[in-house]
Design an enzyme around this catalytic site. Structure first.
Site, PDB file in Angstrom:
ATOM      1  N   HIS A 125    -103.660 -34.533 -42.943  1.00 43.84           N
ATOM      2  CA  HIS A 125    -104.194 -35.511 -42.382  1.00 43.84           C
ATOM      3  C   HIS A 125    -103.872 -37.100 -42.829  1.00 43.84           C
ATOM      4  CE1 HIS A 125    -108.172 -38.353 -41.443  1.00 43.84           C
ATOM      5  NE2 HIS A 125    -107.878 -37.730 -40.251  1.00 43.84           N
ATOM      6  N   SER A 326    -108.884 -20.565 -34.702  1.00 44.54           N
ATOM      7  CA  SER A 326    -109.025 -21.931 -34.642  1.00 44.54           C
ATOM      8  C   SER A 326    -109.381 -22.376 -33.168  1.00 44.54           C
ATOM      9  CB  SER A 326    -107.442 -22.901 -34.771  1.00 44.54           C
ATOM     10  OG  SER A 326    -107.914 -24.080 -34.706  1.00 44.54           O
TER      11      SER A 326
HETATM   12  C1  LIG Z   1    -111.050 -35.320 -39.380  1.00 43.20           C
HETATM   13  C2  LIG Z   1    -110.223 -34.860 -40.393  1.00 43.20           C
HETATM   14  C3  LIG Z   1    -110.302 -35.407 -41.832  1.00 43.20           C
HETATM   15  C4  LIG Z   1    -111.138 -36.943 -41.676  1.00 43.20           C
HETATM   16  O1  LIG Z   1    -112.330 -36.784 -41.579  1.00 43.20           O
HETATM   17  P1  LIG Z   1    -113.284 -38.088 -41.489  1.00 43.20           P
HETATM   18  O2  LIG Z   1    -114.684 -37.379 -41.600  1.00 43.20           O
HETATM   19  O3  LIG Z   1    -112.767 -38.460 -39.943  1.00 43.20           O
HETATM   20  O4  LIG Z   1    -113.056 -38.918 -42.239  1.00 43.20           O
HETATM   21  C5  LIG Z   1    -109.516 -35.251 -42.760  1.00 43.20           C
HETATM   22  N1  LIG Z   1    -108.978 -34.066 -42.645  1.00 43.20           N
HETATM   23  C6  LIG Z   1    -108.664 -33.262 -41.616  1.00 43.20           C
HETATM   24  C7  LIG Z   1    -107.821 -32.109 -41.726  1.00 43.20           C
HETATM   25  C8  LIG Z   1    -109.506 -33.660 -40.406  1.00 43.20           C
HETATM   26  O5  LIG Z   1    -109.559 -32.888 -39.557  1.00 43.20           O
END
Ligand SMILES: *Cc1c(COP(=O)(O)O)cnc(C)c1O
Length: 377
Positions: A125, A326
């Site tokens: 991410h 998933s």
């Molecule tokens: C959604 C997501 C995030 C970020 O999360 P937020 O709650 O939007 O800050 C981080 N890592 C992964 C793998 C995600 O799917």
């Protein structure tokens, strides 16, 4: 907006109505983001009449007493338990989202490792690279395999070259785009094989962290597989209308890095100062009301619907697929119209839809029909 003269009630009502009608028109077409829209928190509305604030360490004393620290502790220990960390060893707090949880976990990793090199895969991410920059941590991006998992040979080579530095490994427990789970057993084998003196594993489990504890055959995901900290989002699986999350780490780590702050009389272990007191109640409500059995059922339904979607796409000549455990269904990037209509997130030549609990088989049929009617140009 004008602040020149006080608004009359009908002006206020008009704007609120406008926003409500935008939201209500969009939600039946929400198939692209991992946000659970099946919820009803009306029981909690009266709480908004108070200036509640969870400033400070939920496990410590805070002078500001209108807080929900007790509930927050229960949420943290319940999530720790799901992540296979005994409650008495756990510390954590309710965050503003997955990103804050990642930042906290990576911060703890940096403090524990002292000048580590961080490793994360291409499919990680975007919050992680940003966090590594903010925290000024040396880092190496590891190649991904086509399925979205980390390329373990590349990880081994990269660590080997830097084997004099401690490693801070960010493992994906479900990547954002393909739902791939980095193999914690392989990662631990690699660091052990290279005889690294010290390493720390932060697990980004924003979405799949609340899926894997509820399936029959999960990939390794928790503290029993060598994780040192883990971040989970609250607005994804839990279905919180306000973005939030949980970070869990080991009590012994936080004890080494907390600082006492005189002003609020609280141990300053959290990244933020003032913190949301409502979101712990929302997560508590979701966890208590559904229970483990409820989540098992919700997850099983989601995965069934995802399998249905893969089959429907495939029957119609569209090569869709999904990772084990998933609900993220990956398929070739459709036309801009289909992306827009169903709020689907594309990257390069692929897109995905996610069978959250509010996504019905009928919606899947409509997405597939739209893909056929408006093929990519
Ligand atoms: C959604 C997501 C995030 C970020 O999360 P937020 O709650 O939007 O800050 C981080 N890592 C992964 C793998 C995600 O799917």
């Amino acid at each position: 907006m004008s602040m020149d003269s006080p608004a009359i009630q009908s002006e206020l009502d008009a704007r609120i109505h406008q926003v409500l009608s935008e939201f209500s028109q969009l939600s039946p077409f929400s198939a692209g983001y991992p946000v659970n829209q099946n919820f009803d928190y009306a029981d909690l509305y009266p709480l908004l009449a108070y200036a509640a604030n969870n400033v400070g360490d939920p496990f410590g004393y805070s002078r500001y007493q209108s807080n929900t620290h007790e509930t927050e502790r229960e949420v943290v220990t319940a999530v720790a338990d799901l992540m296979r960390l005994p409650a008495e060893d756990a510390w954590g707090y309710v965050t503003a989202g997955g990103t804050e949880g990642n930042m906290y976990g990576i911060y703890v990793g940096r403090e524990m490792m002292r000048d580590p090199v961080a490793y994360f895969s291409q499919d990680t991410h975007y919050s992680v690279l940003k966090i590594l920059h903010v925290l000024n941590i040396r880092n190496i991006m590891i190649r991904s395999q086509d399925n979205g998992e980390m390329d373990y040979d590349d990880l081994r080579e990269s660590i080997r070259i830097n084997r004099t530095s401690p490693a801070l490994i960010v493992a994906n427990i479900g990547t954002t785009m393909k739902g791939a789970v980095d193999n914690l057993d392989r990662i631990r084998e690699i660091v052990q094989e290279l005889a690294l003196p010290r390493y720390y594993i932060h697990a980004d489990a924003a979405f799949h962290g609340m899926i894997l504890p509820f399936v029959d055959d999960p990939q390794p995901f928790g503290f029993d597989s060598g994780v040192d900290s883990i971040a989970v989002s609250g607005h994804k699986m839990f279905g919180s209308p306000i973005p939030c999350g949980v970070v869990v780490t080991k009590k012994e780590y936080t004890a080494q890095i907390g600082r006492a702050i005189e002003y609020v009389g609280a141990l300053d272990t959290t990244l933020l100062g003032s913190r949301n007191a409502i979101t712990p109640m929302i997560m508590w409500y979701s966890m208590t009301k559904n229970g483990v059995d409820g989540f098992r059922r919700i997850v099983a339904d989601m995965l069934d619907t995802a399998e249905y979607a893969v089959q429907r796409f495939n029957e119609n000549g569209i090569p869709a697929w999904r990772a084990k455990n998933s609900p993220i269904v990956v398929f070739p990037r459709p036309s801009p119209y289909v992306l827009f209509l169903w709020q689907l997130a594309p990257i390069d030549d692929i897109a995905h839809l996610i069978t959250m609990p509010h996504v019905t088989r009928q919606m899947i049929d409509e997405v597939v029909a739209d893909c056929l009617e408006w093929p990519p140009v």
